[in-house]
Design a protein around this motif. Structure first.
Motif, short mmCIF file in Angstrom:
data_model
loop_
_atom_site.label_atom_id
_atom_site.label_comp_id
_atom_site.label_asym_id
_atom_site.label_seq_id
_atom_site.Cartn_x
_atom_site.Cartn_y
_atom_site.Cartn_z
N LEU A 168 0.81 -1.22 0.00
CA LEU A 168 0.00 0.00 0.00
C LEU A 168 0.85 1.27 0.00
O LEU A 168 0.31 2.37 0.09
N GLY A 169 2.17 1.12 -0.06
CA GLY A 169 3.01 2.30 -0.18
C GLY A 169 3.34 2.98 1.13
O GLY A 169 3.86 4.09 1.13
N LEU A 170 3.05 2.34 2.26
CA LEU A 170 3.36 2.94 3.57
C LEU A 170 4.76 2.50 3.98
O LEU A 170 4.96 1.70 4.88
N TYR A 171 5.76 3.05 3.27
CA TYR A 171 7.14 2.61 3.40
C TYR A 171 7.70 2.86 4.80
O TYR A 171 8.35 2.00 5.40
N ASN A 172 7.45 4.05 5.34
CA ASN A 172 7.99 4.37 6.67
C ASN A 172 7.39 3.44 7.73
O ASN A 172 8.08 2.99 8.65
N MET A 173 6.10 3.17 7.61
CA MET A 173 5.43 2.27 8.54
C MET A 173 6.01 0.86 8.43
O MET A 173 6.28 0.19 9.43
N LYS A 174 6.22 0.41 7.20
CA LYS A 174 6.80 -0.91 6.96
C LYS A 174 8.19 -1.01 7.59
O LYS A 174 8.51 -1.99 8.28
N SER A 175 9.03 0.01 7.38
CA SER A 175 10.41 -0.02 7.90
C SER A 175 10.42 -0.05 9.42
O SER A 175 11.22 -0.77 10.03
N GLU A 176 9.53 0.71 10.05
CA GLU A 176 9.50 0.74 11.51
C GLU A 176 9.06 -0.61 12.07
O GLU A 176 9.62 -1.12 13.04
N MET A 177 8.04 -1.22 11.45
CA MET A 177 7.59 -2.53 11.93
C MET A 177 8.68 -3.59 11.75
O MET A 177 8.85 -4.47 12.59
#
Length: 716
Positions: A168-177
């Motif tokens: 879904l393009g939520l790159y920052n959220m993905k990286s933090e998780m």
């Protein structure tokens, strides 16, 4: 209303009034409920709402849906006043409540299955985004959960939520998780990498400063406005690259990249011209590797990613990755279209709608490319050393990779494992030796007359299953041996014959049995004919002579405990040459380890491993007392003390084999402690050994790990 004003100051009066109404319902419904640390549960809803509004950019309707969802989840009696909340909000709440009922077993831990279930409950893309915001808050609060629940949430996040955030393009959220998962799943590797990043932060800042200095004048004369950013890879991303390329931290050449972010009008022709001009300045000043040129300006990625990447060598000969892009391109690269509305003022609503439409399309039809346009690495893979399977009731079970149906059966209960005849895996009947995969739902089938056989040991990998099978086989052998002994003694009495030990040994040798129990068991089963034994006794005229083997002479290895100050060289230490140094007892460095020095107040310089549990605290709180150190080129004759933790099957021979391995190298055992873990059916061994270097230690660890009954060995 004051709390809402404090949490969401950017909302309009009407938006805050809407959120306040939902917040009031949630506070009343959640009154008295607490989290693991005793704080009110409403804090979870507040944190999710803040992530959705501040970090993703969703509006008051979505925030109201968050609070109403938390108020009504699992509760049928919470009244929601009519006419206050619109149809869209109530639809989102209904979708979130339905998604909350999805169990990991329903997804079989596959991201595509989870996505299909979500879409079947709600096609509103905002529901999915809110669910991801909820999971990010859970990951940030993992310490509040008990261990079992924490491990389950880590796994769900890795296999279900991170792939969804990526798509879904939520790159920052993905990286933090990813980083939070890494911190809890692999704490030692996480600590080592983050400590190295902290220890080398000043070096990266210096490299960046030295890099831009020769370019400042040219950029200024050309009138180019820019911002320079040193982008450091996440700890998880570095760890993945280390594993993939089979290198250590220093072998990852692109730990950080230097990024030019050009501030200019949003006209593609102007943007491209300025990017290529900066590219020209960089390649004029520094030697470039044209094989690593990546031109995503002329040919953007399918997901819209635009940037110029080039690898150059600085004056010190180090390779640096340089990324050149405009401010608009950088916003897209960081968060995809999700970043767009955060910067567009009055165009916010249109941009948000555009992104949400793209999310809806991605969910319903799938996408070959994620909406994220960041230059991130591939999606994380499931843990390679473990698999996770479900019982029919949905309970999650963790097993070693390669585990079979038998391993699973023994993990539930030893009695179930011993009587296992097969299983239904995902409703399909399979044999006891069927290998399991992550996400399988396994129902064990048993038989009253089923018993383990020797072949079972070839079909299991877990120590518990192996130990229990061996125990059952020994019990069966003892039972058969007792029956055989009783039969033999009765017949010998009838025949009025005797069977002395020397004759028994010859009998066992003739029939090729190595133990008395296996021989007597064969007698009891009839494999060895009792009448053949009578014939052997009658014809036995020359008893074998008993010989005694001479014990081998054992020589003890001399203990060495001296250390030479030549083993370590303190760099840039003109003012502290008179100080002594010592190896820190908290981590016991060995010659060749990555180390740093810490200047103490009364004990000279203490040498710590970079992976020491205390390293992060020392590097953070006392950077001025950190001393850079390296080992001398050759080690002295001294030895270094270190501790190994070994997990092994309950086989008595394993201890002597471990000691034999240590003796084969330039190492000696200082202490050797063994404790029995009867619950898991294994030995827990702690061995303190002296070694001259970490190369010798690696050899010892490798050879011990290769022993037949050793499950795991690690240095502590």
């Amino acid at each position: 209303m004051e709390r809402i004003d404090e949490l969401f100051p950017a909302f309009t009066d009407g938006g805050r009034a809407l959120v306040s109404a939902a917040y009031g319902i949630a506070c009343k419904a959640l009154e008295g409920e607490t989290r693991g640390n005793g704080s009110p549960f409403i804090e979870h809803a507040e944190n999710v709402a803040r992530i959705a509004s501040d970090e993703i950019g969703l509006g008051p309707e979505c925030i109201a849906a968050v609070f109403l969802h938390e108020a009504t989840r699992g509760r049928q009696d919470v009244p929601i006043p009519e006419g206050v909340f619109g149809r869209d909000i109530l639809t989102m709440v209904d979708g979130l409540n339905k998604i909350a009922t999805i169990k990991p077993k329903d997804t079989r831990l596959e991201a595509d299955n989870y996505k299909k279930l979500i879409v079947s409950y709600s096609t509103d893309p905002r529901v999915v985004v809110l669910k991801l915001a909820d999971r990010l808050e859970v990951m940030r609060s993992l310490d509040l959960f008990p261990k079992a629940s924490r491990e389950r949430k880590q796994l769900e996040t890795l296999l279900l939520y991170i792939p969804l955030a990526h798509q879904l393009g939520l790159y920052n959220m993905k990286s933090e998780m990813e980083d939070i998962y890494f911190k809890y799943a692999e704490p030692e590797e996480y600590r080592a990498i983050t400590n190295r990043l902290k220890a080398t932060e000043r070096d990266r800042q210096l490299i960046t400063t030295q890099f831009i200095e020769p370019l400042k004048a040219k950029l200024s004369e050309a009138g180019i406005k820019y911002k320079l950013k040193a982008r450091t890879k996440t700890a998880f991303s570095i760890w993945k690259k280390m594993q993939k390329q089979k290198v250590d931290f220093d072998g990852v050449y692109d730990v950080f990249a230097i990024r030019f972010i050009i501030d200019c009008e949003e006209d593609r022709a102007v943007e491209h011209a300025l990017c290529w001009k900066v590219f020209g300045f960089v390649t004029e000043e520094y030697e470039s590797d044209t094989t690593r040129l990546r031109d995503w300006l002329s040919n953007p990625k399918p997901n819209g990613y635009e940037s110029l990447h080039i690898t150059v060598k600085n004056d010190a000969g180090a390779c640096l990755e340089v990324q050149i892009r405009t401010k608009r391109m950088d916003e897209m690269a960081e968060s995809g279209l999700a970043s767009h509305w955060s910067y567009k003022g009055i165009k916010q609503e249109a941009a948000l709608d555009s992104w949400l439409n793209a999310v809806r399309s991605s969910l319903e039809h799938g996408a070959s490319e994620p909406l994220s346009s960041g230059d991130d690495d591939d999606l994380p893979s499931p843990p390679s050393k473990e698999i996770f399977v479900f019982t029919p009731s949905g309970e999650l079970r963790k097993l070693s990779a390669g585990s079979s149906v038998l391993d699973f059966a023994f993990s539930i209960h030893s009695g179930i494992g011993s009587r296992c005849t097969g299983a239904r895996v995902n409703s399909k009947a399979v044999s006891i030796k069927e290998k399991l995969r992550t996400g399988d739902v396994v129902e064990i089938m048993t038989g009253k007359n089923q018993r383990p056989t020797l072949d079972w040991l070839n079909w299991v990998v877990t120590s518990k299953a192996k130990s229990r099978i061996k125990h059952e086989l020994k019990e069966a052998e003892f039972k058969k041996a007792a029956e055989g002994r009783e039969l033999l003694e009765r017949r010998l009495k009838n025949w009025k014959l005797e069977l002395p030990d020397t004759m028994m040994r010859e009998l066992m040798k003739k029939y090729k049995y190595s133990s008395i129990n296996s021989f007597l068991g064969a007698v009891g089963e009839g494999t060895v004919d009792i009448n053949d034994i009578k014939a052997f006794i009658v014809g036995f005229n020359t008893p074998a002579q008993d010989t005694q083997a001479q014990p081998e002479e054992v020589t003890a290895k001399d203990w060495k405990g001296n250390k030479s100050s030549d083993d370590i060289l303190v760099l840039n230490a003109k003012d502290v040459k008179g100080l002594d140094y010592r190896m820190a007892k908290c981590c016991n460095p060995v010659y060749g380890d990555d180390v740093f020095g810490f200047v103490t107040r009364g004990e000279g310089i203490k040498i710590h491993r970079i992976t020491c549990p205390n390293a992060a605290r020392l590097l953070d709180r006392y950077p001025y007392r950190i001393q850079r150190v390296v080992w001398s080129e050759t080690p002295s004759s001294g030895d270094f003390l270190c501790t190994l933790k070994i997990l092994a099957d309950m086989d008595y021979s394993v201890m002597s084999k471990i000691m034999e391995v240590v003796g084969n190298f330039k190492a000696s055992i200082r202490s050797f402690n063994v404790s029995e873990d009867k619950r898991n059916g294994c030995y827990d061994i702690s061995a303190r050994i002296l070694v001259p270097s970490n190369m010798e230690l690696d050899k010892v660890i490798s050879q011990i790990g290769a022993l037949k009954h050793v499950i795991k060995v690690k240095r502590v």
